[in-house]
Design an enzyme around this catalytic site. Structure first.
Site, PDB file in Angstrom:
ATOM      1  N   ASN A 115      53.307  36.801  35.882  1.00  0.00           N
ATOM      2  CA  ASN A 115      52.322  37.683  36.501  1.00  0.00           C
ATOM      3  C   ASN A 115      52.998  38.301  37.725  1.00  0.00           C
ATOM      4  OD1 ASN A 115      50.117  38.779  37.818  1.00  0.00           O
ATOM      5  ND2 ASN A 115      48.758  37.092  37.260  1.00  0.00           N
ATOM      6  N   HIS A 162      42.154  45.183  36.468  1.00  0.00           N
ATOM      7  CA  HIS A 162      41.648  43.797  36.496  1.00  0.00           C
ATOM      8  C   HIS A 162      40.981  43.437  35.165  1.00  0.00           C
ATOM      9  CE1 HIS A 162      41.184  44.069  41.161  1.00  0.00           C
ATOM     10  NE2 HIS A 162      42.322  43.462  40.866  1.00  0.00           N
ATOM     11  N   ARG A 201      43.350  48.532  50.981  1.00  0.00           N
ATOM     12  CA  ARG A 201      43.128  49.815  50.292  1.00  0.00           C
ATOM     13  C   ARG A 201      41.743  50.353  50.648  1.00  0.00           C
ATOM     14  NH1 ARG A 201      44.446  47.793  44.292  1.00  0.00           N
ATOM     15  NH2 ARG A 201      45.497  46.007  45.205  1.00  0.00           N
ATOM     16  N   GLU A 213      43.531  34.435  34.792  1.00  0.00           N
ATOM     17  CA  GLU A 213      44.233  35.534  34.125  1.00  0.00           C
ATOM     18  C   GLU A 213      45.429  35.026  33.321  1.00  0.00           C
ATOM     19  OE1 GLU A 213      44.350  37.350  38.021  1.00  0.00           O
ATOM     20  OE2 GLU A 213      43.848  39.277  37.116  1.00  0.00           O
TER      21      GLU A 213
END
Ligand code: ADP
Length: 404
Positions: free
Chosen positions: A7, A186, A247, A390
């Protein structure tokens, strides 16, 4: 079957090794081995940490080596020393990679060949912090493990079911034809959480209207109906939507025109301002880490309070928007660093949904719930806190593809 999952992020490379038995379990087993490379500010220095299921740990700092050398060292800890878990790297059957952007052509997990590598490289300008890192990981595996099968799992894939009305921006149609549209990100996490929510509730995924809130350093929401993503807050890039750690999320695009015309911002400066110097960090001036913003707010720091207020306001507005797309709500899910660990954010988001009959149990919300329903028994909406997995979701997809 031993599956190595990589990842890759802009400043770190997380990896783990699973030993999967069939039938593939739904719940994530503990990985045999977990390794992480953290690149510090001066990008040559690598902090390497490794831990194994048996409790062995290793921590090293490698300086002045190439990333190839650092990566080869990380892999060597699988077969050497106290963290050894396999005799030989050839025991690994397949390597799975999280690839952030798959563009329009790649939606399902795919075995990596030259075409796939070229497509990932081609999309680097749309995910400049992530796709190059994934490509570097793929090449590092080729160098260390030769022709082992490698599989790419795309973060955009789950959102390929977005209806056109949600995916297409109202811009000149020629730009739409050039691939400028909402992709959403995501996806691996949103999909995992939707499946896990149905499992926890013992209900059919197809029957549920779900909003998943992935709140980490990057933040996004997804509206999920019949198991498919029908709306999401991130867009053409992972900059759109909610306020995030550093962000901005969505802002009036006219601000960009203004900065370009009045202050001669370069594209590099705009990129830096919106991706690295905005969000919680930009407003609070404290940190992009919500924990530090909360600590400053609690000590009376006004800008930290403002950062919190904007974060909550935008989260509520985003949930409202997903709610309208779903035309109702059965399950609200919180996941990732903030979603899993901040009772205050969950409480603030849920407060605004009281009019729906959504109620959370204050005690359950406070006590580090993981994979638990924190709604009261009379709540009209179930509220789940789910630990996102994930890496495990990638391993499952790799296993399924290899079995096919
Ligand atoms: P990434 O998006 O990089 O995978 P994570 O999902 O690990 O990030 O989320 C990291 C963020 O989670 C941190 O920046 C921090 O803001 C937040 N976080 C972690 N623990 C807590 C906590 N107890 N309270 C509030 N925020 C937290």
């Amino acid at each position: 079957m031993k599956i190595l999952v990589l990842n890759a992020g802009s400043s770190s490379q997380k990896s783990c090794l699973y030993d999967i038995t069939t039938p593939i379990p739904n719940l994530a087993p503990q990985p045999l081995w977990e390794g992480k490379i953290n690149w510090t500010q001066d990008q040559n220095q690598a902090e390497i940490t490794v831990k194994t299921a048996t409790g062995a740990k290793l921590q090293e700092t490698l300086a002045d080596d190439s990333r190839q050398v650092q990566f080869a060292y990380l892999l060597s800890t699988l077969i050497n020393g106290t963290t050894k878990v396999i005799d030989n790297l050839s025991a690994i059957a397949v390597v799975g990679h999280r690839v952030v952007h798959g563009g329009e052509d790649y939606q399902e997990a795919v075995i990596i060949n030259e075409d796939v590598k070229q497509a990932i490289a081609h999309l680097c300008n749309l995910a400049p912090a992530h796709n190059p890192a994934a490509l570097a990981g793929i090449e590092a595996i080729e160098n260390s493990l030769g022709n082992i099968p490698q599989i790419a799992v795309f973060d955009t894939g789950f959102h390929s079911t977005l209806p056109d009305a949600a995916a297409i921006y109202p811009i000149p149609y020629q730009l739409v034809e050039q691939g400028i549209r909402r992709y959403g990100f995501h996806g691996i996490s949103h999909q995992y959480c939707a499946n896990r929510a149905a499992e926890i509730l013992g209900q059919d995924l197809q029957s549920l209207r779900i909003i998943t809130c992935h709140l980490g350093n990057g933040c996004s929401l997804a509206a999920i109906k019949n198991g498919c993503s029908i709306d999401t807050t991130m867009g053409f890039t992972p900059l759109d939507g909610l306020m995030m750690g550093s962000r901005s999320g969505s802002i009036d695009p006219g601000i960009l025109i203004y900065l370009l015309q009045q202050y001669n911002y370069s594209s590099q400066e705009l990129d830096n301002v919106l991706n690295k110097a905005s969000g919680l960090k930009g407003i609070s001036g404290v940190s992009s880490d919500l924990r530090e913003v909360i600590a400053a707010k609690d000590q009376g720091n006004q800008r930290a309070q403002l950062a919190w207020d904007i974060y909550v306001h935008r989260l509520r507005a985003g949930i409202g928007s997903m709610l309208a797309s779903l035309a109702g709500l059965d399950v609200l899910v919180f996941t990732a660093g903030v979603g899993e660990n901040s009772p205050g954010i969950r409480q603030a988001a849920c407060e605004a949904l009281g009019f729906l009959g959504l109620k959370i149990d204050a005690d359950k919300n406070q006590h580090q719930p993981i994979d638990v329903d924190i709604a009261t028994s009379d709540s009209t909406v179930r509220v789940l806190v789910i630990e996102t997995q994930e890496d495990w979701a990638i391993a499952q997809k790799c296993c399924q593809l290899v079995q096919q």
